[in-house]
Design a protein around this motif. Structure first.
Motif, PDB file in Angstrom:
ATOM      1  N   GLN A  88      56.945  39.076  12.546  1.00 28.63           N
ATOM      2  CA  GLN A  88      57.757  37.901  12.231  1.00 28.63           C
ATOM      3  C   GLN A  88      57.364  36.717  13.115  1.00 28.63           C
ATOM      4  OE1 GLN A  88      59.318  37.849   9.584  1.00 28.63           O
ATOM      5  NE2 GLN A  88      61.452  37.275   9.683  1.00 28.63           N
ATOM      6  N   LYS A  89      57.080  36.983  14.371  1.00 26.18           N
ATOM      7  CA  LYS A  89      56.650  35.915  15.268  1.00 26.18           C
ATOM      8  C   LYS A  89      55.336  35.293  14.787  1.00 26.18           C
ATOM      9  CE  LYS A  89      58.689  37.517  19.651  1.00 26.18           C
ATOM     10  NZ  LYS A  89      58.350  37.974  21.020  1.00 26.18           N
ATOM     11  N   VAL A  90      54.420  36.139  14.298  1.00 27.09           N
ATOM     12  CA  VAL A  90      53.147  35.622  13.792  1.00 27.09           C
ATOM     13  C   VAL A  90      53.377  34.720  12.587  1.00 27.09           C
ATOM     14  CG1 VAL A  90      50.944  36.246  12.716  1.00 27.09           C
ATOM     15  CG2 VAL A  90      51.782  37.552  14.679  1.00 27.09           C
ATOM     16  N   LEU A  91      54.311  35.122  11.703  1.00 25.92           N
ATOM     17  CA  LEU A  91      54.582  34.312  10.521  1.00 25.92           C
ATOM     18  C   LEU A  91      55.209  32.969  10.887  1.00 25.92           C
ATOM     19  CD1 LEU A  91      55.853  36.960   7.931  1.00 25.92           C
ATOM     20  CD2 LEU A  91      53.556  36.054   8.269  1.00 25.92           C
ATOM     21  N   THR A 144      44.567  30.315  18.289  1.00 25.45           N
ATOM     22  CA  THR A 144      45.292  31.553  17.983  1.00 25.45           C
ATOM     23  C   THR A 144      45.922  32.131  19.243  1.00 25.45           C
ATOM     24  OG1 THR A 144      43.821  32.066  16.129  1.00 25.45           O
ATOM     25  CG2 THR A 144      45.097  33.888  17.054  1.00 25.45           C
ATOM     26  N   GLU A 145      45.129  32.256  20.300  1.00 27.08           N
ATOM     27  CA  GLU A 145      45.644  32.814  21.552  1.00 27.08           C
ATOM     28  C   GLU A 145      46.771  31.956  22.109  1.00 27.08           C
ATOM     29  OE1 GLU A 145      45.063  35.711  23.056  1.00 27.08           O
ATOM     30  OE2 GLU A 145      43.802  36.220  21.329  1.00 27.08           O
ATOM     31  N   GLU A 146      46.630  30.638  21.983  1.00 27.45           N
ATOM     32  CA  GLU A 146      47.684  29.742  22.478  1.00 27.45           C
ATOM     33  C   GLU A 146      48.995  29.988  21.743  1.00 27.45           C
ATOM     34  OE1 GLU A 146      48.622  24.934  22.634  1.00 27.45           O
ATOM     35  OE2 GLU A 146      46.558  25.639  22.350  1.00 27.45           O
ATOM     36  N   GLN A 147      48.938  30.134  20.425  1.00 31.38           N
ATOM     37  CA  GLN A 147      50.152  30.379  19.647  1.00 31.38           C
ATOM     38  C   GLN A 147      50.739  31.757  19.943  1.00 31.38           C
ATOM     39  OE1 GLN A 147      52.027  28.559  17.729  1.00 31.38           O
ATOM     40  NE2 GLN A 147      50.795  26.717  17.791  1.00 31.38           N
ATOM     41  N   LEU A 148      49.897  32.757  20.036  1.00 25.27           N
ATOM     42  CA  LEU A 148      50.383  34.117  20.303  1.00 25.27           C
ATOM     43  C   LEU A 148      51.036  34.204  21.673  1.00 25.27           C
ATOM     44  CD1 LEU A 148      47.418  36.244  18.854  1.00 25.27           C
ATOM     45  CD2 LEU A 148      49.647  35.806  17.794  1.00 25.27           C
ATOM     46  N   GLN A 195      52.374  31.653  23.288  1.00 25.08           N
ATOM     47  CA  GLN A 195      53.577  30.824  23.262  1.00 25.08           C
ATOM     48  C   GLN A 195      54.770  31.595  22.736  1.00 25.08           C
ATOM     49  OE1 GLN A 195      53.081  27.107  21.140  1.00 25.08           O
ATOM     50  NE2 GLN A 195      55.286  26.802  20.939  1.00 25.08           N
ATOM     51  N   LEU A 196      54.539  32.477  21.744  1.00 21.50           N
ATOM     52  CA  LEU A 196      55.631  33.246  21.162  1.00 21.50           C
ATOM     53  C   LEU A 196      55.681  34.683  21.690  1.00 21.50           C
ATOM     54  CD1 LEU A 196      55.642  30.773  19.215  1.00 21.50           C
ATOM     55  CD2 LEU A 196      56.428  32.336  17.455  1.00 21.50           C
ATOM     56  N   SER A 197      54.909  34.983  22.736  1.00 19.43           N
ATOM     57  CA  SER A 197      54.937  36.304  23.397  1.00 19.43           C
ATOM     58  C   SER A 197      54.745  37.445  22.402  1.00 19.43           C
ATOM     59  CB  SER A 197      56.261  36.490  24.159  1.00 19.43           C
ATOM     60  OG  SER A 197      56.455  35.458  25.099  1.00 19.43           O
ATOM     61  N   VAL A 198      53.721  37.323  21.556  1.00 19.80           N
ATOM     62  CA  VAL A 198      53.429  38.363  20.567  1.00 19.80           C
ATOM     63  C   VAL A 198      52.706  39.514  21.243  1.00 19.80           C
ATOM     64  CG1 VAL A 198      52.200  38.904  18.435  1.00 19.80           C
ATOM     65  CG2 VAL A 198      53.322  36.678  18.693  1.00 19.80           C
ATOM     66  N   LYS A 199      53.269  40.715  21.193  1.00 16.74           N
ATOM     67  CA  LYS A 199      52.647  41.895  21.779  1.00 16.74           C
ATOM     68  C   LYS A 199      51.574  42.415  20.838  1.00 16.74           C
ATOM     69  CE  LYS A 199      56.796  43.364  24.307  1.00 16.74           C
ATOM     70  NZ  LYS A 199      57.795  44.457  24.486  1.00 16.74           N
ATOM     71  N   ARG A 200      50.322  42.431  21.322  1.00 21.88           N
ATOM     72  CA  ARG A 200      49.206  42.859  20.487  1.00 21.88           C
ATOM     73  C   ARG A 200      48.096  43.393  21.369  1.00 21.88           C
ATOM     74  NH1 ARG A 200      49.526  37.681  22.882  1.00 21.88           N
ATOM     75  NH2 ARG A 200      47.451  36.750  22.999  1.00 21.88           N
ATOM     76  N   VAL A 201      47.120  44.073  20.741  1.00 22.65           N
ATOM     77  CA  VAL A 201      45.913  44.486  21.467  1.00 22.65           C
ATOM     78  C   VAL A 201      45.016  43.267  21.629  1.00 22.65           C
ATOM     79  CG1 VAL A 201      43.871  45.966  21.417  1.00 22.65           C
ATOM     80  CG2 VAL A 201      46.075  46.858  20.609  1.00 22.65           C
ATOM     81  N   ASN A 246      45.991  35.837   9.583  1.00 18.50           N
ATOM     82  CA  ASN A 246      47.363  35.659   9.136  1.00 18.50           C
ATOM     83  C   ASN A 246      47.996  34.425   9.752  1.00 18.50           C
ATOM     84  OD1 ASN A 246      48.925  37.927   7.465  1.00 18.50           O
ATOM     85  ND2 ASN A 246      47.193  38.890   8.517  1.00 18.50           N
ATOM     86  N   LEU A 247      47.603  34.095  10.967  1.00 16.18           N
ATOM     87  CA  LEU A 247      48.219  32.973  11.668  1.00 16.18           C
ATOM     88  C   LEU A 247      47.594  31.635  11.255  1.00 16.18           C
ATOM     89  CD1 LEU A 247      49.179  33.002  15.417  1.00 16.18           C
ATOM     90  CD2 LEU A 247      48.200  30.962  14.395  1.00 16.18           C
ATOM     91  N   THR A 248      46.271  31.594  11.120  1.00 15.31           N
ATOM     92  CA  THR A 248      45.586  30.297  10.973  1.00 15.31           C
ATOM     93  C   THR A 248      45.295  29.903   9.536  1.00 15.31           C
ATOM     94  OG1 THR A 248      43.379  31.302  11.175  1.00 15.31           O
ATOM     95  CG2 THR A 248      44.473  30.606  13.219  1.00 15.31           C
TER      96      THR A 248
END
Length: 486
Positions: free
Chosen positions: A383-386, A356-360, A362-368, A331-333
């Motif tokens: 929304q942060k991922v989008l 991907t990890e750098e972007q996640l 950077q926006l503090s996306v909570k994920r597994v 979804n991100l890339t």
């Protein structure tokens, strides 16, 4: 948590705090691991949503559960269609649906209209009518006013109070804290899956609610532009743009380092404008021009817009934004996969994983992890991922449609900070928002639409809340013409 008979019980918390999970358990959509549920003092163990409905528990979910190809009437009574010998009695169905639609303020709409032909606000009201069609003992409303105008929200609150006066218990979930304070008898606050406070509504302040949700003292760090923007070069030009949905010409220019807000009442043409600029909707006349150095390029389709550094965030992330059933990474890339292509066009997985990890982060996306399906994230993290999708692609123009709708307050502040930082770095942002306060806080200019017509462009040194609101109503009572807006 205890909900009393005839009580409106507000439930608030950050995205990911557990609100939707708890409501899905109560309504039979999810099992639970430990603990007990009681209904009227007796043990309550719903095996599925049907069990919950039979016990009088109804959920109107934040993510709409409507079937687009069915009519409004069919969606409202889908779980108990009036029939005789398995043949639907349509006159009775339309009559019953018309009564429910009148209750929620949709009486001017034909109940036989397919859901895919109505705007988001009316789909939200259809979801509410669907829930209200049952005689519920417990009605659960998850973000019921997210897509509604202020008058529509007030009407809903009147309905809720009437239901509570009749003995129905209501759990009211919303990120609009003022609404929660206004309509609730009791407010419970979730943080990290736990109820950290439950108090009478009159005893808790908005600042206390924010502090309890976040676990820290509330403060607004979102920088706000002061005075007129120091405009950079022109990046995007909209010249006399018209379409079937925008019958009046729209003209304005966008500059580097500027945030332009698009405001107005729901359904006044703001979303259609962004979709027409991005070429998702066909323009009948006019042009959208991308300025790159000395080049002027006329836009013709979304692929071209993306290639020219324009990113688009849709209003409805579930239906138009995310690729459900796919990973966070994809979804991100996806729009920028060419960045990770090696020899013969083969994607370098390690390179993609690192970005991907750098972007996640950077926006503090909570994920597994990045392989997690995106629909398993909270709304705010989706929304942060989008947004990250377009940061990863390297966009320098962002068309953002209701970017903070349905997200919690800390995430909203985070996004505000991000948008302000992007503008400070020379990016151009065009933001549609139904919240006037949000536009006044973020933007350098605000273009107001009224009845699908651009009526006024406000600069920071001339606007106030009442003037913007008056402009939003102006074309519903007046027929004044509008010229080019600068």
């Amino acid at each position: 948590m205890t909900v009393k008979p005839g009580e409106v019980h507000g439930l608030i918390g950050e995205n990911g705090a557990g609100k939707s999970t708890l409501m899905n358990i109560l309504s039979g959509l999810l099992p639970w691991d430990r603990g007990e549920l009681f209904l009227d003092g007796a043990s309550y163990t719903p095996g599925n949503a049907g069990d919950a409905l039979r016990r009088g528990i109804t959920l109107a979910a934040q993510e709409l559960s409507l079937i687009d190809t069915l009519s409004v009437a069919e969606n409202i009574f889908l779980r108990r269609l009036p029939d005789r010998k398995a043949v639907i009695r349509y006159p009775e169905l339309l009559d019953k649906a018309g009564k429910m639609m009148k209750l929620v303020g949709m009486e001017i709409l034909d109940p036989d209209t397919p859901v895919n032909r109505i705007p988001l606000a009316q789909r939200q009201l259809t979801e509410l009518a669907k829930a209200l069609a049952f005689d519920s003992r417990l009605l659960i409303l998850d973000e019921p006013t997210a897509a509604l105008t202020e008058p529509q929200a007030q009407r809903l609150h009147e309905i809720i109070r009437d239901l509570a006066a009749g003995g129905t218990s209501v759990i009211y979930i919303s990120h609009r804290l003022k609404d929660v304070l206004d309509v609730s008898d009791t407010i419970s606050i979730l943080r990290d899956g736990q109820v950290v406070d439950s108090s009478p509504a009159g005893t808790v302040t908005m600042d206390e609610m924010i502090r309890l949700m976040s676990g820290r003292e509330s403060r607004d760090n979102a920088a706000s532009p002061s005075g007129s923007v120091s405009r950079g070069r022109i990046t995007l030009g909209i010249d006399r743009l018209e379409s079937r949905q925008l019958p009046h010409p729209v003209s304005f220019d966008c500059f580097a380092g500027e945030i332009i807000g698009i405001g107005g009442l729901a359904g006044s043409g703001q979303s259609e404008l962004l979709e027409t600029i991005f070429k998702l909707k066909r323009a009948e006349s006019g042009t959208v021009t991308r300025y790159l150095g000395n080049e002027r390029i006329t836009l013709h389709n979304p692929r071209q817009a993306i290639d020219l550094g324009i990113g688009f965030l849709p209003e409805d992330r579930k239906r138009q934004g995310i690729f459900a059933g796919q990973s966070i990474r994809l979804n991100l890339t996806l729009p920028g996969l060419e960045r990770h292509a090696g020899k013969f066009g083969i994607i370098r997985s390690s390179h993609e994983d690192l970005a991907t990890e750098e972007q996640l982060n950077q926006l503090s996306v909570k994920r597994v992890d990045a392989d997690q399906h995106i629909e398993l994230l909270s709304g705010g993290n989706q929304q942060k991922v989008l947004v990250s999708r377009w940061l990863h692609k390297g966009a320098d123009i962002f068309l953002l449609n209701e970017p903070t709708r349905g997200v919690d307050i800390p995430t909203k502040h985070f996004l505000h900070e991000l948008f302000t930082e992007l503008a400070a770095r020379g990016r151009t942002l065009v933001i549609v928002s139904s919240e006037i306060e949000e536009l006044m806080k973020l933007c350098h200019r605000i273009l107001v639409f009224s009845n699908r017509k651009p009526v006024k462009m406000f600069d920071r040194d001339e606007w106030d809340y009442n003037a913007i609101l008056a402009a939003a109503f102006s074309e519903y009572t007046s027929g004044k013409s509008t010229g080019r807006l600068h």
